[in-house]
Motif scaffolding. Structure first.
Motif, mmCIF file in Angstrom:
data_model
loop_
_atom_site.group_PDB
_atom_site.id
_atom_site.type_symbol
_atom_site.label_atom_id
_atom_site.label_comp_id
_atom_site.label_asym_id
_atom_site.label_seq_id
_atom_site.Cartn_x
_atom_site.Cartn_y
_atom_site.Cartn_z
ATOM 1 N N ARG A 131 0.804 -1.212 0.000
ATOM 2 C CA ARG A 131 0.000 0.000 0.000
ATOM 3 C C ARG A 131 0.848 1.278 0.000
ATOM 4 N N GLU A 135 0.966 4.279 -2.891
ATOM 5 C CA GLU A 135 0.626 5.679 -2.675
ATOM 6 C C GLU A 135 1.716 6.628 -3.158
ATOM 7 N N THR C 294 -4.591 14.711 -2.993
ATOM 8 C CA THR C 294 -4.447 13.559 -2.104
ATOM 9 C C THR C 294 -5.110 13.837 -0.771
ATOM 10 N N ARG C 295 -4.919 15.074 -0.275
ATOM 11 C CA ARG C 295 -5.495 15.417 1.027
ATOM 12 C C ARG C 295 -7.020 15.407 0.984
ATOM 13 N N ARG C 297 -8.937 13.883 -1.189
ATOM 14 C CA ARG C 297 -9.438 12.532 -1.429
ATOM 15 C C ARG C 297 -9.478 11.740 -0.134
ATOM 16 N N ARG C 298 -8.414 11.897 0.650
ATOM 17 C CA ARG C 298 -8.361 11.158 1.908
ATOM 18 C C ARG C 298 -9.490 11.615 2.832
ATOM 19 N N LYS C 299 -9.690 12.952 2.826
ATOM 20 C CA LYS C 299 -10.750 13.501 3.666
ATOM 21 C C LYS C 299 -12.115 12.980 3.221
ATOM 22 N N ALA C 301 -12.716 10.230 1.653
ATOM 23 C CA ALA C 301 -12.817 8.809 1.987
ATOM 24 C C ALA C 301 -13.159 8.640 3.462
ATOM 25 N N ALA C 302 -12.560 9.492 4.314
ATOM 26 C CA ALA C 302 -12.828 9.397 5.751
ATOM 27 C C ALA C 302 -14.255 9.816 6.081
#
Lengths: 326, 260, 304
Positions: A131, A135, C294-295, C297-299, C301-302
């Protein structure tokens, strides 16, 4: 309480104003959204418009027509017919064939390199890489797509050409192989990104089912995931193909720009887009040469339009396939 | 001694007549005629997918946002159809507020969350905003917990606090009816108890309809209970009667836990 | 197949595909290292702030930096409203299964695939010949060309059309990440569609929209083919005075230095330094965009 039904059912002025405002906003947004459609139509119309004299102007018709662009011509009586792109000459010759051959040669090299590399890298990233590595890998390869093509052209011209000539001993320093490999650098990110998306879209349940039946990870990757994502990978290849046909600056700088109809990959070549870029600056506006360059533009537009439509159809198939199982 | 409320004696705040709601070809609510008495709490109960949430969302036209949904029959607010020309969805929703199952504060400050409905209504006077916000937060029993950190993000509140903030946000625009779609289903028992206490206090001023899966909750908070099954209204009556002597077998089976 | 041989094949395939990924990364590294080694040392304050001299064999690249910046700025101003509103239409306003929305999507996908040189032809045929020609007929004295010739504005507009899909795709992704519940909450409070959009949806989508803008800028700053016939100049003694002037451009400067220099050895250090500046610029922009994306997207997803 309130007045009669008739009177009460009428909207208040403030409500009416609000509704008008909302409708106006919606109309503006919808109108602006038509820009995308208008752009595609206008691109075709205005590029085609400048190419039209080939068919309508007797002046231009004296120099060229469809037959002379696509069929071999005997330019001097008694000599065998051949294909020639030689727009600046006493008898201007506008055969598309050397340009097609050049474009296909460069594209063939680019695809030969970028399809295996791009798809394999996508498989590795989505199926095998841990993973953490994934990334990092994805954005890094996406970064390659962010390099301006003129920089890749520069790199091919200054560094790659020399390295390849020293290794393979090409007679012309700039040739189809150099341009093709440089082109692969822009095609790989396209193929990688689209394939990787298709592979990751395969539901986890597919993988779990396969692994639960005792298949190893690579068997799962190659026999379950890759076939499931196949239309998406195909779409990636088609998009990459379209990209490599249309790329201009790299081939302009690294292909040598000689319009020859040979099948040796070590020869210099000239592609369709590079021809437009190199010659537009020297043409007489409205003349035959000018019209022919726009005609090449129409060809490029149509090629990529067909390829894009094809790719979109493949992508749709993946989406439908995945949606049916989710 | 407190007097037991008599739903029948109260005026109808909202009313549906032969309401049918379809999603495409499928009817989610069939032939429902139900009255929400003024300043009383009506609980809508029934198994999942019975149409009670759909019914609730029809009352402030939130269903209109779902593609393919259509309604027939009548929905009345103060005796007048909510589809008549004097109202539109925007106007209606200012009068019929809603609290959702999952608390959904905006990623803004606590103050701005409650101020939202007032600001879009055109209120910008800082002092008046402040007063109305305090009043709403007090009504939602949240003021004491957040009065010192109104400028902080609402996302930092606990789940129960967030839900009460959403109630305060809905109250700030001073609706007449409050629709609550399982407002406590995601909360722990203590937070749930706070919400239930709040509902008791709110019904002095508001007409409330609440969808709940929790039978005890329906029994505790409501004056009137309506039991939905497969899109139909099976039975409606005073809460006490529904839970003790239901007239329909299916109602009895459901409230005694034989299915659901 | 035996267990051992299956394992061996697996290891082999992992290695092979891994090698492909490594090759791509290695090529990227080789290019970067070469450009940095050849160019970083030559970049100085003077190089960045002075004009080319002695037939481009000496001096700096300031006019090219300036031209690139101004052209990109104009392009951004043109493309952002159109791109954002188109995405808003697609995601917020279009009814489901709308024919028009489907058509817009097809158009945008195709627009993204049109070769950049064809955009150049389009700019020449549409902006310069058609629009510029019409302006000249209306405003200029007969026989004079003020608008129907290559200019900063035409180049910027051509690139705005080219980068339109970039902005639309990024904005739509950003809109998709805004939870449905926030729209519902706003509407349930009696907000109109446009109020919900302006006060809830767009503020939350802002980082994603910004990503789109940055990606468009990076793309627009690096493209050369579309501006070849629409506004760029080989060398100009003065900075562009208005949007109707021609301009110098970093990417085109690289092309000119690399292919048309009278003295290849003399220009090589300048060439490397120019490439370094162009690459640093586009890379920095891309890195920022990827970081924001990326930030968010992560947010997103969370949040689900």
């Amino acid at each position: 309480m309130a007045g009669t039904g008739e009177e009460a059912a009428r909207p208040s002025p403030s409500m009416r104003r609000r509704q008008v405002r909302e409708a106006a906003i919606q109309a503006v947004i919808t109108l602006v959204a038509l820009t995308g459609i208008a752009a595609v139509v206008l691109i075709f119309v205005f590029v085609a418009r400048e190419a039209l004299p080939i068919f309508t102007s007797p002046e231009v018709g004296k120099e060229t027509d469809l037959a002379r662009m696509f069929l071999p011509q005997a330019w001097r009586a008694g000599r065998p017919a051949f294909f020639s792109w030689q727009p600046v000459s006493d008898v201007p010759k506008y055969s598309m064939v050397p340009l097609f051959v050049g474009t296909l040669k460069v594209t063939a090299v680019a695809m030969l390199v970028s399809v295996p590399v791009g798809v394999a890298a996508a498989l590795f990233t989505s199926e095998f890489a841990p993973r953490r590595l994934r990334e990092v890998l994805k954005p890094t390869i996406e970064l390659l797509a962010g390099i301006p093509s003129v920089v890749l052209g520069f790199f091919a011209l200054i560094v790659l050409a020399t390295v390849l000539q020293d290794t393979f001993g090409f007679t012309s320093r700039l040739n189809a192989v150099v341009a093709g490999i440089a082109l692969a650098l822009t095609v790989v990110p396209v193929i990688f990104t689209v394939s990787e998306d298709a592979l990751t879209a395969v539901p986890r349940s597919y993988r779990e089912a396969s692994l639960a039946l005792g298949a190893t990870r690579w068997e799962t990757a190659f026999k379950v995931v890759l076939p499931a994502a196949a239309p998406g990978v195909l779409a990636a290849v088609v998009l990459g193909f379209g990209r490599s046909i249309g790329e201009t600056m790299i081939v302009l700088m690294a292909s040598g720009n000689a319009a020859m109809t040979t099948f040796s990959f070590g020869d210099s070549v000239r592609t369709l887009p590079a021809t437009i870029a190199a010659e537009m600056g020297e043409v007489v506006f409205g003349g035959a040469h000018y019209a022919v360059l726009f005609f090449i533009g129409v060809e490029l537009f149509l090629f990529t339009f067909v390829l894009n439509t094809l790719a979109a159809a493949f992508v749709k198939r993946v989406v439908r396939r995945m949606a049916g199982t989710a | 001694m407190t007097s037991i409320p008599h739903p029948a004696a109260s005026a109808a705040k909202m009313e549906t007549r032969r309401l049918e709601i379809r999603y495409g070809a499928k009817a989610a609510v069939k032939d429902v005629s139900l009255t929400l008495p003024d300043r009383q709490v009506t609980a809508l109960i029934g198994p999942s997918g019975c149409g009670k949430s759909t019914f609730l969302r029809a009352l402030n036209r939130m269903n209109d946002l779902i593609p393919g949904s259509s309604a027939s029959g009548e929905i009345l607010l103060d005796g007048r159809s909510i589809y008549a020309g004097h109202l539109d969805a925007v106007e209606l929703r200012r009068r019929v507020g809603m609290v959702f199952q999952k608390s959904n504060p905006f990623p803004k400050s606590i103050f701005e969350n409650v101020a939202y409905g007032l600001r879009i209504g055109g209120l910008s006077d800082r002092r008046e905003l402040g007063e109305r916000i305090e009043r709403s937060l007090r009504s939602a029993a949240l003021w004491d917990e957040v009065k010192d950190r109104l400028a902080e993000s609402a996302m930092g509140l606990s789940g129960g606090q967030q839900q009460r903030l959403c109630i305060a946000r809905a109250l700030a625009v001073e609706p007449e009816v409050l629709l609550m779609d399982e407002p406590a289903s995601a909360l722990d028992p203590i937070a749930t108890a706070k919400i239930e206490d709040l509902i008791h206090e709110l019904k002095v001023r508001y007409t409330i309809a609440i969808v709940t899966h929790n039978m005890q909750q329906a029994a505790r908070v409501s004056d009137q209970t309506a039991f939905f099954y497969m899109g139909e209204l099976v039975e409606v009556g005073p809460t006490e009667q529904i839970f003790t002597t239901p007239r329909q077998q299916r109602t009895e089976d459901y409230v005694t836990g034989k299915f659901g | 197949m035996s267990v051992a041989s299956r394992k061996a094949v697996g290891a082999g395939l992992t290695l092979l595909t891994g090698a492909a990924a490594a090759l791509v990364v290695a090529m990227l590294a080789v290019i970067l290292v070469d450009v940095v080694r050849g160019g970083a040392g030559r970049v100085s304050w003077e190089f960045l702030t002075s004009a080319p001299e002695e037939g481009m064999t000496a001096g700096g690249i300031f006019p090219a930096i300036y031209g690139t910046a101004v052209m990109t700025l104009l392009m951004t101003v043109a493309v952002m409203p159109v791109g954002v509103l188109t995405a808003v239409y697609l995601h917020e306003y279009a009814p489901p299964r709308s024919r028009m929305a489907a058509l817009v999507r097809v158009a945008v996908t195709n627009l993204a695939g049109v070769p950049s040189i064809v955009f150049g032809l389009f700019g020449l045929g549409f902006f310069i010949q058609f629009a510029g020609g019409a302006l000249d007929r209306a405003l200029s004295p007969p026989g004079e060309l003020h608008y129907g010739r290559p200019a900063l504005l035409w180049a910027a507009l051509t690139l705005a059309v080219l980068t339109l899909p970039v902005v639309i795709v990024a904005t739509e992704e950003a809109l998709r990440a805004v939870p449905r519940e926030h729209r519902d909450a706003s509407l349930a409070l009696g907000a109109t569609r446009s109020q919900t959009l302006a006060r809830v949806v767009l503020p939350q989508a802002l980082p994603g929209i910004l990503t789109g803008a940055i990606l468009a800028v990076a793309r627009g700053a690096g493209e050369v083919a579309p501006i070849l016939f629409t506004g760029v100049a080989y060398f100009l003694p003065e900075l562009p005075g208005s949007v109707w002037s021609q301009f110098m451009h970093l990417g085109y400067h690289v092309y000119v230095l690399a292919t048309q220099s009278p003295d290849v050895e003399a220009t090589r250090p300048l060439l490397y330094a120019t490439v370094f500046v162009l690459l640093a610029l586009t890379f920095a922009l891309n890195l920022v965009a990827i970081a924001i994306r990326t930030r968010t997207r992560r947010k997103a997803a969370a949040g689900h």
